[in-house]
Write an enzyme that holds these catalytic residues in place. Sequence first.
Site, mmCIF file in Angstrom:
data_model
loop_
_atom_site.group_PDB
_atom_site.id
_atom_site.type_symbol
_atom_site.label_atom_id
_atom_site.label_comp_id
_atom_site.label_asym_id
_atom_site.label_seq_id
_atom_site.Cartn_x
_atom_site.Cartn_y
_atom_site.Cartn_z
ATOM 1 N N HIS A 1 17.172 86.631 75.935
ATOM 2 C CA HIS A 1 17.860 87.363 76.759
ATOM 3 C C HIS A 1 19.306 87.224 76.747
ATOM 4 O O HIS A 1 20.050 86.180 76.333
ATOM 5 C CB HIS A 1 17.338 87.303 78.124
ATOM 6 C CG HIS A 1 16.060 87.186 78.486
ATOM 7 N ND1 HIS A 1 15.399 88.516 78.495
ATOM 8 C CD2 HIS A 1 14.911 86.518 78.377
ATOM 9 C CE1 HIS A 1 13.867 88.414 78.652
ATOM 10 N NE2 HIS A 1 13.807 87.029 78.757
ATOM 11 N N THR B 1 16.489 73.200 69.992
ATOM 12 C CA THR B 1 17.472 74.530 69.980
ATOM 13 C C THR B 1 18.133 74.828 68.700
ATOM 14 O O THR B 1 18.839 76.095 68.381
ATOM 15 C CB THR B 1 18.475 74.377 71.048
ATOM 16 O OG1 THR B 1 19.492 73.314 70.753
ATOM 17 C CG2 THR B 1 18.281 73.957 72.614
ATOM 18 N N LYS B 2 17.948 74.164 67.764
ATOM 19 C CA LYS B 2 18.506 74.179 66.506
ATOM 20 C C LYS B 2 17.788 73.570 65.396
ATOM 21 O O LYS B 2 16.669 73.158 65.641
ATOM 22 C CB LYS B 2 19.973 73.624 66.306
ATOM 23 C CG LYS B 2 20.032 72.246 66.550
ATOM 24 C CD LYS B 2 21.435 71.712 66.326
ATOM 25 C CE LYS B 2 21.469 70.328 66.523
ATOM 26 N NZ LYS B 2 22.881 69.755 66.502
#
Length: 216
Positions: A116, A166-167
């Site tokens: 989002h 997250t990566k």
Amino acid sequence: MEKDFDYEQMLKGELYLARDIHPENGSLKGKMLAQKINQHPIEDRAGIVSLEKQLFGKTGEHFYVNPPLYVDYGRHIEIGENFYANMDCIFLDVNKIRFGDDVMVGPRAAFYTAGHPIDAEVRISDLEFGLPITVGNKVWIGGSASILPGVTIGEGAIIASGAVVTKDVPPYTIVGGNPARVIREITEADRQKWQAQAAQYRQDKAAQHAASKNAD
């Protein structure tokens, strides 16, 4: 027939409105099929696999996702050979989730392709986006790990239980924590240790089998 602009935007990783996706491209069918799988008799493994082949966009011949499982679309998920996922996993597949061969997934692991906007005004207008997740061959993902949008996990990597990834994860590394970071590389010494233990197990099992047979 009019093009489904928002559905195409979703799969391109661009902003889209879920409510404007055409009904024929919607997620209801996948959610209903997942519900059917979750209510199917657990002892009928072949029946569950048959339903899962209908749910997922692509699968190998040998795989199993232990119910209950939860999807958004289902058909955007691609699974390789010898794939296993334990119970209560979430596959939020507004974009593609691709798994290689020989992948193991622990219970309650979650794969979130949906995102989002950071800007609140854009976010509350219901615009959203989705980025693909790619999991390489021979990866082990621990229980309750969360894989976030756009992440690629390299071959042979291990994701620790509870990690929030997250990566991208380099091949043959162990990562953990929130946010997940590389703990260490997987080494030749690791391979030799576990290969030796596996060989010892097979030797001991064969010896036990031979002893039992002689006793008979």
